[in-house]
Design an enzyme around this catalytic site. Structure first.
Site, mmCIF file in Angstrom:
data_model
loop_
_atom_site.group_PDB
_atom_site.id
_atom_site.type_symbol
_atom_site.label_atom_id
_atom_site.label_comp_id
_atom_site.label_asym_id
_atom_site.label_seq_id
_atom_site.Cartn_x
_atom_site.Cartn_y
_atom_site.Cartn_z
ATOM 1 N N ASP A 1 -56.327 -17.681 21.668
ATOM 2 C CA ASP A 1 -57.017 -16.599 20.967
ATOM 3 C C ASP A 1 -56.020 -15.860 20.068
ATOM 4 O O ASP A 1 -55.287 -14.990 20.511
ATOM 5 C CB ASP A 1 -57.648 -15.642 21.987
ATOM 6 N N ASP B 1 -61.984 -10.819 16.856
ATOM 7 C CA ASP B 1 -61.259 -10.934 18.121
ATOM 8 C C ASP B 1 -62.191 -10.770 19.323
ATOM 9 O O ASP B 1 -61.780 -10.974 20.457
ATOM 10 C CB ASP B 1 -60.124 -9.905 18.157
ATOM 11 N N ASP C 1 -56.613 -17.665 27.790
ATOM 12 C CA ASP C 1 -57.958 -17.221 27.423
ATOM 13 C C ASP C 1 -59.044 -18.249 27.779
ATOM 14 O O ASP C 1 -60.218 -18.034 27.509
ATOM 15 C CB ASP C 1 -58.012 -16.858 25.939
ATOM 16 N N LYS D 1 -54.430 -10.655 16.164
ATOM 17 C CA LYS D 1 -53.772 -9.863 17.201
ATOM 18 C C LYS D 1 -52.327 -9.556 16.817
ATOM 19 O O LYS D 1 -51.726 -10.274 16.021
ATOM 20 C CB LYS D 1 -53.755 -10.657 18.525
ATOM 21 N N ARG E 1 -67.414 -13.407 23.805
ATOM 22 C CA ARG E 1 -68.830 -13.114 24.059
ATOM 23 C C ARG E 1 -69.742 -13.944 23.148
ATOM 24 O O ARG E 1 -70.879 -14.224 23.510
ATOM 25 C CB ARG E 1 -69.082 -11.603 23.907
ATOM 26 N N GLU F 1 -64.416 -12.780 20.265
ATOM 27 C CA GLU F 1 -64.968 -14.134 20.110
ATOM 28 C C GLU F 1 -65.559 -14.678 21.399
ATOM 29 O O GLU F 1 -66.472 -15.514 21.365
ATOM 30 C CB GLU F 1 -63.874 -15.080 19.589
ATOM 31 N N LYS G 1 -65.549 -19.031 30.024
ATOM 32 C CA LYS G 1 -64.967 -18.890 28.681
ATOM 33 C C LYS G 1 -63.790 -19.850 28.527
ATOM 34 O O LYS G 1 -62.797 -19.747 29.244
ATOM 35 C CB LYS G 1 -64.510 -17.442 28.448
HETATM 36 N N1 BES Z 1 -59.228 -12.608 25.125
HETATM 37 C C1 BES Z 1 -59.354 -11.250 24.707
HETATM 38 C C2 BES Z 1 -59.341 -10.274 25.875
HETATM 39 C C3 BES Z 1 -58.088 -10.190 26.663
HETATM 40 C C4 BES Z 1 -56.993 -9.496 26.168
HETATM 41 C C5 BES Z 1 -58.034 -10.747 27.910
HETATM 42 C C6 BES Z 1 -55.855 -9.395 26.930
HETATM 43 C C7 BES Z 1 -56.901 -10.653 28.670
HETATM 44 C C8 BES Z 1 -55.816 -9.970 28.186
HETATM 45 C C9 BES Z 1 -60.661 -11.058 23.954
HETATM 46 O O1 BES Z 1 -61.084 -12.140 23.194
HETATM 47 C C10 BES Z 1 -60.452 -9.916 23.035
HETATM 48 O O2 BES Z 1 -59.635 -10.037 22.157
HETATM 49 N N2 BES Z 1 -61.168 -8.812 23.252
HETATM 50 C C11 BES Z 1 -61.038 -7.645 22.460
HETATM 51 C C12 BES Z 1 -62.432 -7.136 22.154
HETATM 52 C C13 BES Z 1 -62.490 -6.122 21.053
HETATM 53 C C14 BES Z 1 -62.038 -6.702 19.733
HETATM 54 C C15 BES Z 1 -63.917 -5.601 20.953
HETATM 55 C C16 BES Z 1 -60.242 -6.619 23.246
HETATM 56 O O3 BES Z 1 -60.357 -6.586 24.480
HETATM 57 O O4 BES Z 1 -59.468 -5.894 22.645
HETATM 58 ZN ZN ZN Z 2 -60.453 -13.995 23.823
HETATM 59 MN MN MN Z 3 -60.225 -12.153 21.262
#
Ligand code: BES
Ligand code: ZN
Ligand code: MN
Length: 462
Positions: free
Chosen positions: A231, A308, A249, A238, A312, A310, A226
């Site tokens: 992000d 958010d 990220d 966020k 996947r 994104e 990734k």
């Molecule tokens: N990059 C984030 C995940 C993340 C957050 C990694 C904090 C490391 C530390 C990812 O893109 C994300 O925002 N995931 C969301 C998914 C949700 C919206 C289904 C999450 O984990 O809240």
């Molecule tokens: Zn992310």
């Molecule tokens: Mn995200």
């Protein structure tokens, strides 16, 4: 070929150096008697506790140093010596107490500091002179990890999709690999619709980076990382606290590039492919929206529950292409969910695979390489949580729970032909430092993965 200059370890050419003794807590009183330092040690409550360093005075300055090994259960304990020793050259004297490459590896990893914007506190630093039999392999591993750490540490203003491409090219060029990059609107013509959709809002063009190396007839190993260079969350923006660390990220991409370096540097007899979807998840009038439906490279339609989620999406297009080749092993690594950290903390990334043999081998190697990971389940009955309402699948599961699992299940919908697929949901960061693992950027699990590949496919050079 060296990708990353390691200042902390050097090939031992017999030059003068301060002796560095490594002593376990159990062996310390005998050692102290032999060296006549019992009173000096006792005055400082030094009992060879794990990671403590005792300096030995001599008539001309430093006569030696003792590294405490404690119970001798930490393979990277020499990282503590790298942090604590005064500047100068050192050579291990006697039994290092830790096998093979680990003293040099621990030392090199422990000496790491990100110093692009201000000089490191650790300079001028201690340097460990390393015997030839251990130098090449320890350097290979430390270079891969430290290169990845630097990419993660770099702030997003200097590490966008173009700069991540440049970093990927540095790795490829160092080893004569081929690079293909599809950028901007060309992603649509080349059928990477979700990489384009996620990345199109940024002024910094999204891209798919594709590295190929090795004998086309050799076993195919494919790595996917990734590469979200920042992000923001997109329109589902966020919070300030949630956004603060999002330069990391692209940690999955960084780690896969570090692993690619190890594989190519060792000349492993494999055919390597590395895919990095590199994007910035930004906000503009052109941003993709909650409720949008994307048609993925694989043809599955994806409804956007949350912009958010994104990672996947961009991974799914890359995984679909990787899967078409049916590699012997497909590895995906991503800072995919906050939920992974809730489940297992920063130190212990979840790994997901249907391959029982791979899971068992990784579990053993995570211990023997001291590169932790923990298998989590691709729990079948949660798979329906990612069914879409108006499309085949949604990127945001219909539950607040098991977020790391449902993200892994999402990725698995795009890998349908490859027998052996493992996905790592990594933090790419260390919050609680340990020897060899300073606080900050980290490249998790790649030393264990490298060893798995060496064990399975053999090495030409070592
Ligand atoms: N990059 C984030 C995940 C993340 C957050 C990694 C904090 C490391 C530390 C990812 O893109 C994300 O925002 N995931 C969301 C998914 C949700 C919206 C289904 C999450 O984990 O809240
Ligand atoms: Zn992310
Ligand atoms: Mn995200």
């Amino acid at each position: 070929m060296s990708l990353y200059p390691l200042a902390a370890i050097a090939l031992d050419d017999g030059a003068p150096a301060t002796p560095l003794y490594a002593v376990s807590a159990a062996g310390f009183s005998a050692f102290a008697q032999d060296h006549g330092i019992a009173a000096w040690a006792s005055a400082q409550d030094f009992k060879a506790q794990a990671g403590r360093v005792l300096l030995l005075p001599g008539a001309n300055g430093l006569a030696g140093a003792v590294l405490g090994l404690g119970g001798n259960d930490d393979l990277l304990i020499f990282g503590a010596a790298a942090e604590k020793l005064p500047a100068g050259d050192y050579r291990i004297s006697g039994d290092p107490g830790v096998a093979g490459n680990f003293p040099a590896l621990g030392f090199a990893l422990g000496a790491y500091a990100y110093a692009d914007f201000k000089p490191s506190r650790k300079k001028p630093a201690a340097r460990l002179l390393v015997a030839a039999e251990h130098f090449a392999e320890a350097s290979r591993l430390a270079e891969g990890v430290c290169f990845a750490r630097d990419l993660v540490s770099a702030p997003s203003n200097v590490m966008g999709p173009a700069e991540l491409e440049a970093a990927a090219r540095r790795v490829a060029d160092a080893h004569g690999a081929t690079v293909r990059v599809v950028t901007g609107d060309a992603l649509l013509a080349a059928n990477y619709p979700m990489i384009h959709a996620v990345g199109r809002a940024s002024v910094r063009a999204p891209r798919l980076i594709d590295i190929t190396w090795g004998d086309p007839a050799a076993p195919r190993i494919t790595l996917v990382g990734k590469g979200v260079c920042f992000d923001s969350g997109g329109l589902d923006i966020k919070s300030a606290a949630g956004m603060l660390m999002m330069k990391k990220d692209m940690g999955g991409a960084a780690a896969m590039l570090g692993l690619a370096h190890m594989i190519m540097d060792a000349g492993l007899p494999v055919r390597l492919r590395v895919f990095v979807p590199a994007v910035e998840n930004a906000i503009s009038g052109d941003a993709y929206r909650p409720g949008d439906v994307l048609t993925s490279r694989k043809g599955l339609t994806v409804e956007i529950g949350n912009t958010d989620a994104e990672g996947r999406l961009v991974l799914a297009d890359a995984l679909a292409e990787a899967d078409d080749e049916r590699p012997e092993l497909l590895v995906c690594m991503a800072t995919l969910t906050g939920a992974a950290r809730v489940a297992t903390g920063f130190e212990l990334p979840p790994v997901y695979t249907h391959d029982e043999k791979l899971a068992a081998d990784l579990a053993a190697l995570s211990v023997s390489e001291q590169d932790p990971m923990w298998r989590m389940p691709l729990w079948k009955s949660y798979d329906s949580w990612i069914d879409g309402k108006v499309a085949d699948i949604t990127n945001s599961a219909d539950s607040a729970y098991a977020g790391s699992i449902t993200a892994a299940l999402f990725l698995n919908r795009f890998v349908t032909q490859t027998a052996s697929f493992a996905h790592f949901d990594v933090a790419a960061w260390t919050d609680k430092p340990r020897p060899g693992k300073p606080a900050g950027a980290e490249a998790h699990c790649i030393r264990a993965l490298y060893r798995l590949l060496v064990n399975r496919f053999g090495s030409k050079t070592s």
